[in-house]
Motif scaffolding. Structure first.
Motif, PDB file in Angstrom:
ATOM      1  N   LEU A 115      -6.150   4.166  -0.125  1.00 12.31           N
ATOM      2  CA  LEU A 115      -4.919   3.533   0.343  1.00 12.31           C
ATOM      3  C   LEU A 115      -4.547   4.012   1.750  1.00 12.31           C
ATOM      4  O   LEU A 115      -4.081   3.221   2.575  1.00 12.31           O
ATOM      5  N   ALA A 116      -4.769   5.299   2.024  1.00  8.68           N
ATOM      6  CA  ALA A 116      -4.473   5.831   3.357  1.00  8.68           C
ATOM      7  C   ALA A 116      -5.354   5.158   4.409  1.00  8.68           C
ATOM      8  O   ALA A 116      -4.875   4.770   5.490  1.00  8.68           O
TER       9      ALA A 116
ATOM     10  N   SER B 113      -6.908  11.061  -6.381  1.00 10.98           N
ATOM     11  CA  SER B 113      -7.178  11.452  -4.989  1.00 10.98           C
ATOM     12  C   SER B 113      -8.020  10.395  -4.266  1.00 10.98           C
ATOM     13  O   SER B 113      -7.758  10.085  -3.096  1.00 10.98           O
TER      14      SER B 113
ATOM     15  N   ALA C 262       0.835  -1.209   0.000  1.00  9.13           N
ATOM     16  CA  ALA C 262       0.000   0.000   0.000  1.00  9.13           C
ATOM     17  C   ALA C 262       0.870   1.258   0.000  1.00  9.13           C
ATOM     18  O   ALA C 262       0.572   2.224  -0.714  1.00  9.13           O
ATOM     19  N   GLN C 263       1.955   1.254   0.775  1.00  9.55           N
ATOM     20  CA  GLN C 263       2.855   2.411   0.811  1.00  9.55           C
ATOM     21  C   GLN C 263       3.516   2.627  -0.548  1.00  9.55           C
ATOM     22  O   GLN C 263       3.607   3.754  -1.036  1.00  9.55           O
TER      23      GLN C 263
ATOM     24  N   ALA D 185       1.464   9.072  -6.150  1.00  8.74           N
ATOM     25  CA  ALA D 185       1.746  10.462  -5.768  1.00  8.74           C
ATOM     26  C   ALA D 185       2.674  11.134  -6.772  1.00  8.74           C
ATOM     27  O   ALA D 185       2.628  12.354  -6.946  1.00  8.74           O
TER      28      ALA D 185
ATOM     29  N   THR E 255       2.420   1.614  -3.503  1.00 11.29           N
ATOM     30  CA  THR E 255       1.397   2.047  -4.455  1.00 11.29           C
ATOM     31  C   THR E 255       1.077   3.523  -4.260  1.00 11.29           C
ATOM     32  O   THR E 255       0.982   4.291  -5.230  1.00 11.29           O
ATOM     33  N   ARG E 256       0.944   3.925  -3.003  1.00 14.73           N
ATOM     34  CA  ARG E 256       0.621   5.325  -2.715  1.00 14.73           C
ATOM     35  C   ARG E 256       1.746   6.256  -3.157  1.00 14.73           C
ATOM     36  O   ARG E 256       1.494   7.322  -3.716  1.00 14.73           O
ATOM     37  N   SER E 257       2.987   5.855  -2.935  1.00 15.09           N
ATOM     38  CA  SER E 257       4.105   6.707  -3.366  1.00 15.09           C
ATOM     39  C   SER E 257       4.202   6.766  -4.889  1.00 15.09           C
ATOM     40  O   SER E 257       4.553   7.808  -5.454  1.00 15.09           O
TER      41      SER E 257
ATOM     42  N   SER F  82      -5.789   7.425  -3.565  1.00 12.23           N
ATOM     43  CA  SER F  82      -4.848   7.774  -2.495  1.00 12.23           C
ATOM     44  C   SER F  82      -5.533   7.746  -1.127  1.00 12.23           C
ATOM     45  O   SER F  82      -4.979   7.226  -0.152  1.00 12.23           O
ATOM     46  N   ASN F  83      -6.739   8.293  -1.059  1.00 10.34           N
ATOM     47  CA  ASN F  83      -7.498   8.275   0.200  1.00 10.34           C
ATOM     48  C   ASN F  83      -7.841   6.840   0.614  1.00 10.34           C
ATOM     49  O   ASN F  83      -7.767   6.492   1.804  1.00 10.34           O
TER      50      ASN F  83
END
Length: 120
Positions: A79-80, A73, A43-44, A51, A46-48, A76-77
């Motif tokens: 994934l957060a 967005s 997840a980290q 971004a 993928t999010r990076s 990203s949300n």
């Protein structure tokens, strides 16, 4: 007051059973913990990666056998939120692992005490 050998043997078997169950649970929790940590890293990563993409880039999420386009967005949300849930799960598993390791250690100590007491 002395405990009979039969009662002592029964008690040792019960504590051994608890120790074995705790060891099996420890193994299971460690496997679950490793799995959650892999999910977190994925997840980290993928999010990076998303971004670093321009805001107008089309991203897709796998849903069953198809892919659905969604805004960066939103992904990203999502994934957060997923990362927060995984962190909570990891914290719970870490606490459970600590409890089980303590239980196994205490069981082993009790067995050793009883065996030493039986020899004296």
């Amino acid at each position: 007051m002395s405990i009979s050998n039969e009662a002592l043997q029964k008690l040792v078997r019960e504590i051994e059973a608890q120790a074995i169950a705790a060891q099996q649970q420890i193994s299971l929790v460690r496997t679950q913990l490793a799995s959650k940590q892999r999910e977190m890293r994925l997840a980290q990563l993928t999010r990076s990666e998303i971004a670093s993409l321009p805001a107008d880039t089309g991203v897709y999420e796998g849903v069953g056998k198809m892919f659905v386009q969604m805004p960066i967005s939103d992904l990203s949300n999502k994934l957060a939120t997923q990362m927060k849930e995984i962190e909570t799960d990891v914290d719970g598993l870490t606490k459970r692992l600590h409890y089980l390791e303590t239980t196994a250690k205490n069981s082993q100590e009790h067995i050793e005490k009883m065996l030493k007491g039986g020899q004296a």
